[in-house]
Each structure stands twice: as C-alpha cells, then as structure tokens.
Design a protein around this motif. Structure first.
Motif, short mmCIF file in Angstrom:
data_model
loop_
_atom_site.label_atom_id
_atom_site.label_comp_id
_atom_site.label_asym_id
_atom_site.label_seq_id
_atom_site.Cartn_x
_atom_site.Cartn_y
_atom_site.Cartn_z
N ARG A 32 18.30 9.15 -51.72
CA ARG A 32 19.21 8.00 -51.86
C ARG A 32 18.86 6.89 -50.88
O ARG A 32 18.88 5.70 -51.23
CB ARG A 32 20.66 8.45 -51.65
N PHE A 36 17.50 3.09 -51.95
CA PHE A 36 18.17 1.84 -51.58
C PHE A 36 17.19 0.88 -50.90
O PHE A 36 17.18 -0.31 -51.20
CB PHE A 36 19.35 2.12 -50.64
N TYR A 190 24.07 1.89 -45.44
CA TYR A 190 23.49 1.58 -46.75
C TYR A 190 24.28 2.23 -47.89
O TYR A 190 24.38 1.66 -48.99
CB TYR A 190 22.02 2.00 -46.81
N ARG A 191 24.87 3.42 -47.67
CA ARG A 191 25.61 4.06 -48.75
C ARG A 191 26.86 3.26 -49.12
O ARG A 191 27.19 3.12 -50.30
CB ARG A 191 25.98 5.49 -48.36
N ALA A 194 25.58 0.17 -50.95
CA ALA A 194 25.11 0.53 -52.29
C ALA A 194 26.29 0.72 -53.24
O ALA A 194 26.21 0.37 -54.43
CB ALA A 194 24.26 1.79 -52.23
N ILE A 200 20.99 -1.16 -57.27
CA ILE A 200 20.26 -1.23 -56.00
C ILE A 200 18.81 -1.64 -56.24
O ILE A 200 18.04 -1.74 -55.29
CB ILE A 200 20.31 0.12 -55.24
#
Length: 240
Positions: A32, A36, A190-191, A194, A200
């Motif tokens: 993940r 991203f 970032y999560r 996102a 993304i």
C-alpha cells in the motif's frame, strides 16, 4: 508424553501462524505504501532537486533534507535512487519514478515549471511581489496564500506522462520548508491522505504548514484535494 508432544506441536503451529500473519500484514502495508508513492521494489527512484531562489547550483538545507527523506522511503521499499539537478536534467523519466522537489519561482526548479505547464494547466504559481498574493498557488478558483515563516502551502501532484511508464510526483512548495513539511507529512500519514482521494494513480493536493515560528515544518496537514481543477484549464481564483 503424547500430550506434551501435542502441546508442543500446537505451540509451534500457533507461533508459525502468528509469524505468517505478521509477515503478510507487513507485506500488505509495504504494498500500500509503495503504491501510494508510486514506487516499485527493485526499480529506480529519480530525485530531481532544485536550487535556492535565484542561486544556481546551490540547494537549500531543507530541500536536501526533503531529498534524504524520499531517498530513505525509497530504500525501505527496495528502490535504488539517482539524484539529478533540475538545471541539467532533461528528458522523460521513462521507467523511473520521478520526485521533482521545489517550486519554479526564481528558476529554483525549472523542471517543476515544465511539469506544471505540460500536465497541470489549472495550476499557476503567482510571482513574488509586494501584494498579498505574492507567491500564491492558484488552482481553479482557489488561491493558497504565502505568509513567509507563518503559513505556507505545498502543491503535491502525481501523474504519469504519456511518454513514461512510471509516475512523476511534483513537490511544489512556496518555500523549501514547505517542501520538507509536505514530504514529512505524507510519509507519516499517507494512508489517511489516500483515503481522501478518488485515485492514488493521479491526484493533486495541497498541504498546509502553519505555526512555523513555533513548530517549524512539523505542523502540516492535508488541506484540499484539487485534482479536478488542477488537471483542467481554468482562469481566475479566490483566496483560500
């Protein structure tokens, strides 16, 4: 004795299952994260660094720190890194993910200016001057003002040029501190970012850094998703 062996086997199997679950979980997190940031393990990350404002051939300390943070991220994902000067590098990023760090004003990063003109026609970086909109980032009807050492903004855009197979990520801050703040924020959040985006693979967002006199680059947060406006031609703008 049989019971002891069965108990030992159960413990071993249980421990192996936990280890495999943790390993799988870590692998998913890494995938993940890599997705991203547009990085692929075993491939190359191209870092394009700009200059100090109106000073050719000299990078700011904060931009160097920003480059180091991206290089560290790439290394953790399993990528090699190559650093180029924005004054000298020309051509497509090709099969290398590119991070282009620095805004275009004062010829600080001419490649950023080229990326914006070619791929983000809805974005304008207003020139330095005496008026309140000096160095503002204009995207569609939004204008993100520049209050030096108080409140600053960074435009972060990700897209893949038609002549390339890997994406370009532009980090276009109103100062080198804003560049560092944006990268620092994204590598840690970032999560969350996102989760705010429709995709993304291609996006354009604005990161705001505030209370700079007290917290430096560390008080940054996601401000706005401007993807539709950034990738479409526009005119005008109102302060944000």
């Amino acid at each position: 004795m049989v019971n002891v062996l069965m108990g030992l086997a159960t413990s071993v199997i249980g421990g192996a299952c936990v280890w495999l679950w943790e390993r799988g979980k870590n692998a998913r997190v890494l995938r993940r994260r890599a997705a991203f940031f547009g990085l692929v393990p075993g491939e190359t990350c191209l870092l394009v660094i700009g200059n100090k404002y109106n000073v050719r051939g000299a990078a700011t300390h904060k931009d160097i720190r920003a480059v180091i943070e991206v290089a560290t991220l790439a290394s953790q994902i399993g990528c090699d890194t190559v650093i180029e000067s924005s004054d000298d590098f020309r051509g497509s990023n090709g099969d290398r993910t590119e991070y282009c760090i620095g805004g275009p004003l004062g010829a600080a990063n001419v490649r950023t200016g080229g990326h914006l003109a070619a791929h983000l026609p809805g974005v304008r970086i207003l020139p330095y001057g005496a008026d309140p909109e000096s160095a503002a980032i204009a995207v569609g009807e939004h204008r993100f003002l520049f209050e030096h050492d108080r409140v600053e903004h960074t435009l972060v855009a990700k897209f893949t040029p038609p002549e390339a197979t890997r994406p370009v990520v532009v980090i276009c801050g109103q100062s080198s501190l804003a560049n560092q703040a944006a990268i620092h924020h994204l590598t840690r959040n970032y999560r969350e970012v996102a989760g705010r985006l429709a995709s993304i693979e291609r996006f354009c967002i604005v990161i705001k850094v505030s209370d700079i006199g007290t917290y430096g680059y560390q008080r940054a947060h996601f401000l706005r998703d401007v993807t539709p406006e950034a990738f479409a031609p526009t005119a005008g703008g109102t302060p944000t």
